[in-house]
Design an enzyme around this catalytic site. Structure first.
Site, PDB file in Angstrom:
ATOM      1  N   GLU A 253       2.919   6.323   4.339  1.00 55.63           N
ATOM      2  CA  GLU A 253       2.004   5.769   3.344  1.00 55.63           C
ATOM      3  C   GLU A 253       1.136   4.643   3.915  1.00 55.63           C
ATOM      4  OE1 GLU A 253       1.285   6.685   0.139  1.00 55.63           O
ATOM      5  OE2 GLU A 253      -0.180   5.076   0.257  1.00 55.63           O
ATOM      6  N   THR A 297      -3.065  10.327  -1.181  1.00 62.49           N
ATOM      7  CA  THR A 297      -1.980  11.059  -0.501  1.00 62.49           C
ATOM      8  C   THR A 297      -2.089  12.560  -0.739  1.00 62.49           C
ATOM      9  OG1 THR A 297      -0.546   9.187  -0.997  1.00 62.49           O
ATOM     10  CG2 THR A 297       0.515  11.167  -0.167  1.00 62.49           C
ATOM     11  N   HIS A 412       2.895   0.892   0.088  1.00 64.05           N
ATOM     12  CA  HIS A 412       1.813   1.237  -0.852  1.00 64.05           C
ATOM     13  C   HIS A 412       1.290  -0.047  -1.462  1.00 64.05           C
ATOM     14  CE1 HIS A 412      -0.347   2.973  -4.212  1.00 64.05           C
ATOM     15  NE2 HIS A 412      -0.177   4.180  -3.686  1.00 64.05           N
ATOM     16  N   ASP A 471      -1.234   8.564   6.035  1.00 69.07           N
ATOM     17  CA  ASP A 471      -1.886   9.475   5.083  1.00 69.07           C
ATOM     18  C   ASP A 471      -3.339   9.109   4.810  1.00 69.07           C
ATOM     19  OD1 ASP A 471      -1.219   7.267   3.521  1.00 69.07           O
ATOM     20  OD2 ASP A 471      -0.465   8.439   1.829  1.00 69.07           O
ATOM     21  N   HIS A 472      -3.640   7.809   4.758  1.00 71.63           N
ATOM     22  CA  HIS A 472      -5.015   7.342   4.484  1.00 71.63           C
ATOM     23  C   HIS A 472      -5.032   5.848   4.700  1.00 71.63           C
ATOM     24  CE1 HIS A 472      -3.286   5.891   0.753  1.00 71.63           C
ATOM     25  NE2 HIS A 472      -2.772   7.104   0.567  1.00 71.63           N
TER      26      HIS A 472
HETATM   27  C1  GP9 Z   1       2.766   8.773  -4.924  1.00 72.49           C
HETATM   28  C2  GP9 Z   1       2.336   8.553  -3.542  1.00 72.49           C
HETATM   29  C3  GP9 Z   1       1.284   7.496  -3.438  1.00 72.49           C
HETATM   30  O1  GP9 Z   1       3.632   9.829  -5.097  1.00 72.49           O
HETATM   31  O2  GP9 Z   1       1.984   9.731  -2.956  1.00 72.49           O
HETATM   32  O3  GP9 Z   1       0.096   7.942  -3.862  1.00 72.49           O
HETATM   33  P1  GP9 Z   1      -1.318   7.383  -3.355  1.00 72.49           P
HETATM   34  O4  GP9 Z   1      -1.730   6.351  -4.347  1.00 72.49           O
HETATM   35  O5  GP9 Z   1      -1.176   6.827  -1.997  1.00 72.49           O
HETATM   36  O6  GP9 Z   1      -2.136   8.576  -3.370  1.00 72.49           O
HETATM   37 MN    MN Z   2      -0.800   7.395  -0.071  1.00 75.56          MN
END
Ligand code: GP9
Ligand code: MN
Length: 630
Positions: A253, A297, A412, A471-472
């Site tokens: 994340e 994500t 996150h 992921d980003h």
């Molecule tokens: C939630 C996780 C986080 O299940 O994938 O989401 P994001 O806000 O990073 O897309």
């Molecule tokens: Mn994410």
């Protein structure tokens, strides 16, 4: 307003009763998470606003009889809608969607268990309906309602004001709630179940029209383009070196590349990930870009599994979950791979439960599979170290070979961490977001290190390939000032910002010994062909927009959803064309819009690629292809 006695208007009485019932259901029967006071307020006002507005529509009807009928049946039908959602919720912890109504498998599940879902006290849900019917009956005999034009206009204005107020609060609570559409629970929580259904109907009809208008001719052009411009002509030298191994894919994340081999207060942010960069069993891609858009994500998952681009507004996981895809799990399945995802969040978030079915992911170990307590969660849920620890038994039980995607969450936004879990101190700038980012990144780094040890102990390490991908981005442009300070720059230019969209990407192959740092530009779009080829699975007839990263013959640019791109030689961002090597501006914004610049030829291809990918998604074009016989 009324001719005989001065009663409170019936629509108001009905609205208050029905609103109160709806609130009680939202608050105490659906298990909707409330994180702050604002959410509490919205959840409270929304049912009243919605039902008063709706019952208020009755005043537009000419006769009292019609008005009363409208109120009665609205109360009944509204309650039935809530009740169906409730039954569905008891079974799936989710709210109904239109496609689900047509998805027979879901309904069969539901109908077989429907009696176990009905509870005796459910009749209480209809109490207000009975009262409303009773009042209507009583009033019908004695009162005549007449609403003049002024009343009607007044009611209309008040309704619109209330409605905008509700939506405004919702937008403040969750910016871009409607355009991003990330979770049904969020929608219901913020705009209520009825507007949620209206929204769902509107979205679905829009999608359906686009799909109906599509045909398989579009595919010929797309296939031709991919064969000419994208597909590498032969297999890479590493084709098949991972044959038969499990794939353990860690979607980390919000981890961006700028933390790798970097420090805060003189301490390494990611000691473990740094050590992996130089590990002989690892390929580390230092110029690897995320390509996600509003779907965050879920977009990164979408790109990874399909090598297609996400859509520009909203989350494709949400909007096109019913499409035909030709995903990595589907292809691997033919080679006897079992694909699973482990992620300790509710299964409806990002509509994963539905999309995973379309992607042929066989099992989703969601929050229900994890023991989440007050002690072991922080921020968005289960802490990463706990998540990995609790995942090991599930991984051990999988039949091999498997492809398991593990999605972490601790790092996150807003990057919360308990004192005890903190190994490095926050940074010191005007942005708390950036400051707190470092300790949570370090926490995830430690969690991954611990996971490697656990994999070894579980006997799962040697015969697997371990992939780690950010992921980003986690730090948005809002924090550019603090970011410039951290990176010792005067400012973050569009060029710098583009470079900040790099996320770490590792392919770790235990025992391989010939890993190295890879510098050519790469992106999430390349993962599908790269991993499939490592497993020795050819993709000659597949349709995708990336390249095998172990191949030199590549298309040579990485596209972002907004049309920005990085190529071997150029960076194109905010409509400025930069030299990639030096960061020098080659063509300013005013020039790139109407003149030929060094970026123009690639820009053209980029636009084409995005359009083709959109055509595939909006037209659901893969339903016209039988990839088996291609
Ligand atoms: C939630 C996780 C986080 O299940 O994938 O989401 P994001 O806000 O990073 O897309
Ligand atoms: Mn994410």
């Amino acid at each position: 307003m009324e001719k005989k006695r001065n009663h409170m208007p019936l629509f108001l009485q009905a609205g208050l009763l029905f609103g109160l019932k709806t609130y009680i259901v939202y608050r105490f029967i659906f298990q909707i998470d409330i994180d702050n006071l604002m959410q509490e307020v919205i959840l409270f006002i929304n049912p009243f606003i919605t039902s008063i507005i709706f019952f208020g529509l009755s005043i537009w009807l000419q006769t009292t009889k019609k008005q009363l009928l409208f109120i009665r049946y609205s109360a009944l039908i509204g309650t039935i809608i809530i009740y169906f959602n409730l039954l569905f919720y008891r079974s799936f912890t989710d709210f109904l969607t239109i496609p689900q109504l047509f998805q027979t498998s879901n309904l069969t599940d539901l109908s077989s268990s429907i009696f176990s879902l009905i509870k005796p006290f459910d009749v209480l849900l209809f109490v207000d309906v009975v009262i409303i019917w009773y009042i209507c009956k009583k009033r019908e005999a004695i009162v005549r309602f007449f609403y003049g034009k002024r009343h009607k206009v007044f009611a209309l204005v008040i309704s619109l004001l209330l409605l905008s107020g509700n939506f405004l609060l919702a937008e403040m609570e969750r910016p871009q709630l409607l355009s991003r559409a990330f979770d049904r629970e969020y929608l219901v929580k913020n705009i209520g179940i009825f507007y949620y259904h209206l929204y769902d109907v509107a979205m679905q009809s829009k999608m359906r029209t686009q799909k109906v208008l599509a045909d398989d001719n579009d595919l010929l052009t797309i296939k031709g383009y991919i064969n000419d411009e994208i597909r590498s002509k032969e297999e890479s030298g590493l084709f098949g070196i991972g044959k038969g191994r499990n794939i353990i894919f860690i979607s980390a994340e919000s981890i961006q590349s700028f933390v790798i081999n970097n420090e805060v207060h003189g301490e390494a942010v990611t000691p473990f990930l740094n050590s992996l960069v130089d590990d002989p069993n690892t390929f580390y891609f230092e110029n690897f870009y995320h390509q996600t858009s509003q779907g965050k994500t879920s977009d990164s998952e979408f790109i990874t599994e399909n090598s297609l681009y996400p859509i520009s507004s909203g989350a494709v996981f949400f909007t096109h979950a019913q499409n035909e895809y030709h995903s990595m799990p589907e292809i691997m399945k033919k080679k006897d791979y079992q694909s699973v995802v482990l992620h300790a969040n509710t299964n409806s978030f990002w509509n994963r439960n539905q999309m995973y079915e379309s992607l042929e992911i066989e099992q989703f170990f969601d929050k229900e599979f994890f023991d989440v307590t007050e002690e072991n969660e922080i921020g968005w849920g289960l802490k990463d170290k706990e998540f990995f620890t609790q995942s090991i038994p599930y991984l051990r039980e999988l039949e091999q070979p498997f492809y398991a995607k593990m999605i972490t969450i601790t790092n996150h936004f807003p990057f919360e961490l308990n004192e005890g879990d903190r190994s490095i101190e926050p940074y010191d700038s005007n942005s708390n977001t950036l400051n707190n980012y470092f300790p949570t990144v370090r926490y995830t780094d430690e969690a991954i290190e611990q996971f490697f040890i656990q994999l070894k102990a579980a006997g799962l390490y040697d015969n697997s390939m371990i992939i780690i991908m950010g992921d980003h981005d986690g730090i948005s442009a809002n924090h550019n000032k603090a970011m410039a300070m951290y990176l010792n720059k005067e400012e973050i230019t569009p060029y710098d910002y583009m470079q900040l969209q790099r996320v770490p990407f590792y392919i770790h192959i235990p025992g391989y010994g010939e890993g190295k740092k890879m510098s050519k530009i790469a992106g999430q779009i390349d993962i599908k062909p790269t991993l499939l080829h490592l497993l020795g699975i050819e993709t000659n007839h597949d349709i995708y927009f990336g390249n095998d990263l172990f191949h030199d013959d590549r298309k040579g640019y990485i596209v972002q959803r907004n049309g920005n791109f990085v190529s071997d030689e150029y960076v194109y961002a905010s409509e400025i064309c930069f030299d990639r090597e030096t960061g020098e501006v080659l063509a300013a914004e005013s020039e790139t819009t109407n003149q030929v610049t060094p970026c123009s030829p690639i820009k053209e291809k980029v636009e084409k690629e995005l359009t083709y990918s959109d055509q595939i998604i909006y037209g659901d074009l893969f339903r016209f292809i039988d990839f088996e016989t291609e």
